[in-house]
Design an enzyme around this catalytic site. Structure first.
Site, PDB file in Angstrom:
ATOM      1  N   GLY A  12       0.688  -1.323  -0.010  1.00 46.03           N
ATOM      2  CA  GLY A  12       0.064   0.043  -0.050  1.00 46.03           C
ATOM      3  C   GLY A  12       0.817   1.275   0.165  1.00 46.03           C
ATOM      4  O   GLY A  12       0.312   2.365   0.439  1.00 46.03           O
ATOM      5  N   LEU A  21     -10.159  -7.620 -13.006  1.00 49.03           N
ATOM      6  CA  LEU A  21     -11.285  -7.315 -12.894  1.00 49.03           C
ATOM      7  C   LEU A  21     -12.534  -7.591 -14.204  1.00 49.03           C
ATOM      8  O   LEU A  21     -11.723  -7.157 -15.433  1.00 49.03           O
ATOM      9  CB  LEU A  21     -11.775  -5.783 -12.714  1.00 49.03           C
ATOM     10  CG  LEU A  21     -11.105  -5.227 -11.242  1.00 49.03           C
ATOM     11  CD1 LEU A  21     -11.090  -4.051 -11.107  1.00 49.03           C
ATOM     12  CD2 LEU A  21     -11.918  -6.114 -10.000  1.00 49.03           C
ATOM     13  N   HIS A  25      -0.060   1.556 -13.382  1.00 47.12           N
ATOM     14  CA  HIS A  25       0.663   0.418 -13.778  1.00 47.12           C
ATOM     15  C   HIS A  25       2.097   0.851 -13.917  1.00 47.12           C
ATOM     16  O   HIS A  25       2.505   1.872 -14.454  1.00 47.12           O
ATOM     17  CB  HIS A  25       0.259   0.421 -15.246  1.00 47.12           C
ATOM     18  CG  HIS A  25       0.901  -0.939 -15.797  1.00 47.12           C
ATOM     19  ND1 HIS A  25       0.597  -2.294 -15.537  1.00 47.12           N
ATOM     20  CD2 HIS A  25       1.786  -1.173 -16.547  1.00 47.12           C
ATOM     21  CE1 HIS A  25       1.325  -3.156 -16.236  1.00 47.12           C
ATOM     22  NE2 HIS A  25       2.076  -2.242 -17.041  1.00 47.12           N
ATOM     23  N   ASP A  70      -4.982  -2.937 -18.715  1.00 49.96           N
ATOM     24  CA  ASP A  70      -4.074  -1.744 -18.794  1.00 49.96           C
ATOM     25  C   ASP A  70      -3.968  -1.050 -19.989  1.00 49.96           C
ATOM     26  O   ASP A  70      -2.946  -0.794 -20.546  1.00 49.96           O
ATOM     27  CB  ASP A  70      -2.443  -2.469 -18.272  1.00 49.96           C
ATOM     28  CG  ASP A  70      -2.376  -3.346 -17.329  1.00 49.96           C
ATOM     29  OD1 ASP A  70      -1.646  -4.349 -17.362  1.00 49.96           O
ATOM     30  OD2 ASP A  70      -2.974  -2.595 -16.188  1.00 49.96           O
ATOM     31  N   GLU A 104       5.883   6.689  -9.060  1.00 49.09           N
ATOM     32  CA  GLU A 104       4.514   6.424  -9.012  1.00 49.09           C
ATOM     33  C   GLU A 104       3.834   7.443  -7.847  1.00 49.09           C
ATOM     34  O   GLU A 104       2.787   7.829  -7.945  1.00 49.09           O
ATOM     35  CB  GLU A 104       4.222   4.992  -8.409  1.00 49.09           C
ATOM     36  CG  GLU A 104       4.476   4.031  -9.518  1.00 49.09           C
ATOM     37  CD  GLU A 104       4.097   2.587  -9.132  1.00 49.09           C
ATOM     38  OE1 GLU A 104       3.233   2.256  -8.325  1.00 49.09           O
ATOM     39  OE2 GLU A 104       5.262   1.610  -9.642  1.00 49.09           O
TER      40      GLU A 104
HETATM   41  C1  GRF Z   1       4.260  -2.245  -6.946  1.00 48.88           C
HETATM   42  O1  GRF Z   1       4.727  -2.967  -7.835  1.00 48.88           O
HETATM   43  C2  GRF Z   1       3.676  -0.935  -7.958  1.00 48.88           C
HETATM   44  O2  GRF Z   1       4.696  -0.657  -8.912  1.00 48.88           O
HETATM   45  C3  GRF Z   1       2.353  -1.310  -8.346  1.00 48.88           C
HETATM   46  O3  GRF Z   1       1.968  -1.980  -7.479  1.00 48.88           O
HETATM   47  C4  GRF Z   1       2.738  -2.563  -6.725  1.00 48.88           C
HETATM   48  C5  GRF Z   1       2.689  -2.758  -5.153  1.00 48.88           C
HETATM   49  O4  GRF Z   1       2.604  -1.283  -4.749  1.00 48.88           O
HETATM   50  N1  GRF Z   1       1.639  -0.105  -8.533  1.00 48.88           N
HETATM   51  P1  GRF Z   1       2.249  -0.682  -3.338  1.00 48.88           P
HETATM   52  O5  GRF Z   1       3.349  -0.505  -2.531  1.00 48.88           O
HETATM   53  O6  GRF Z   1       1.188  -1.695  -2.627  1.00 48.88           O
HETATM   54  O7  GRF Z   1       1.278   0.691  -3.764  1.00 48.88           O
END
Ligand code: GRF
Length: 194
Positions: free
Chosen positions: A11, A91, A107, A143, A172
């Site tokens: 998360g 989904l 993504h 995606d 991200e």
């Molecule tokens: C990571 O691999 C990220 O790149 C993708 O989801 C995975 C877990 O991310 N979006 P998070 O730390 O659980 O947000």
């Protein structure tokens, strides 16, 4: 805007989103939901005072039954926008149709490059000198919904999938909050971060 965040793991993206929704931001987190009762993100959400729930996909006979439970829980929280953040269940078009235009995903690649899994290993194998992440609206095809934002990072010659993943994850955490705020304000033009 009432935002629900769906996650399957630690998360870190949820934390970045939640921590961004303060002050004049038009969105607020109302629920953090996981398909895994042991997801580390659930504790992080609780620690931030956000309602959490776990709907274990393994407890359901099929995908549709699981998604019906997911949908009911989202409605119970009066969810207006769903943010998938490290949510690792595909989904069905039926579920997506019920949230189309109100569901975002992040993504870890520069879509349309590398949809699906193992994006960093694939970028390295291809010898890419740039990588990154994409936030898009979720549509029935995996995606590939309308692009809302991308962030680019350099690939270093000695990068491993792990070192690249860490660099992309940091991007991200910048991109998703920025896109969410724009989306919540009705902005739909793509945001590009370097
Ligand atoms: C990571 O691999 C990220 O790149 C993708 O989801 C995975 C877990 O991310 N979006 P998070 O730390 O659980 O947000």
């Amino acid at each position: 805007l009432r935002v629900a965040i769906l996650l399957s793991g630690g998360g870190s993206n949820m934390v970045a989103l939640v921590d961004s929704m303060t002050g004049a931001h038009p969105a607020r987190p109302v629920l953090v939901l996981s398909n895994r009762p042991d997801a580390g993100g659930l504790e992080k959400a609780s620690a931030r005072g956000i309602a959490t729930d776990a709907i274990d996909h393994r407890a359901f006979p099929g995908r549709e039954a699981f998604e019906d439970a997911l949908h009911a829980r989202l409605l119970a929280a009066d969810t207006e926008l769903v943010c998938l953040a490290g949510f690792m269940r595909i989904l069905t078009p039926g579920f997506v149709a019920r949230w189309e235009g109100r569901m975002l995903n992040i993504h870890p690649s520069l879509l349309p490059l590398y949809p699906g899994l193992h994006t960093h290993a694939r970028a390295l194998a291809a010898g890419d000198t740039e990588a990154g992440c994409t936030v898009h609206e979720v549509t029935a095809a995996l995606d590939s919904g309308p692009l809302l934002g991308q962030a680019r990072v350099p690939v270093a010659p000695d990068d491993t999938a792990e070192s690249l993943a860490a660099r992309v994850l940091t991007a991200e955490h910048r991109l998703y909050p920025a896109v969410l705020e724009r989306f919540a304000r009705g902005e739909r033009s793509p945001l590009h971060l370097r």
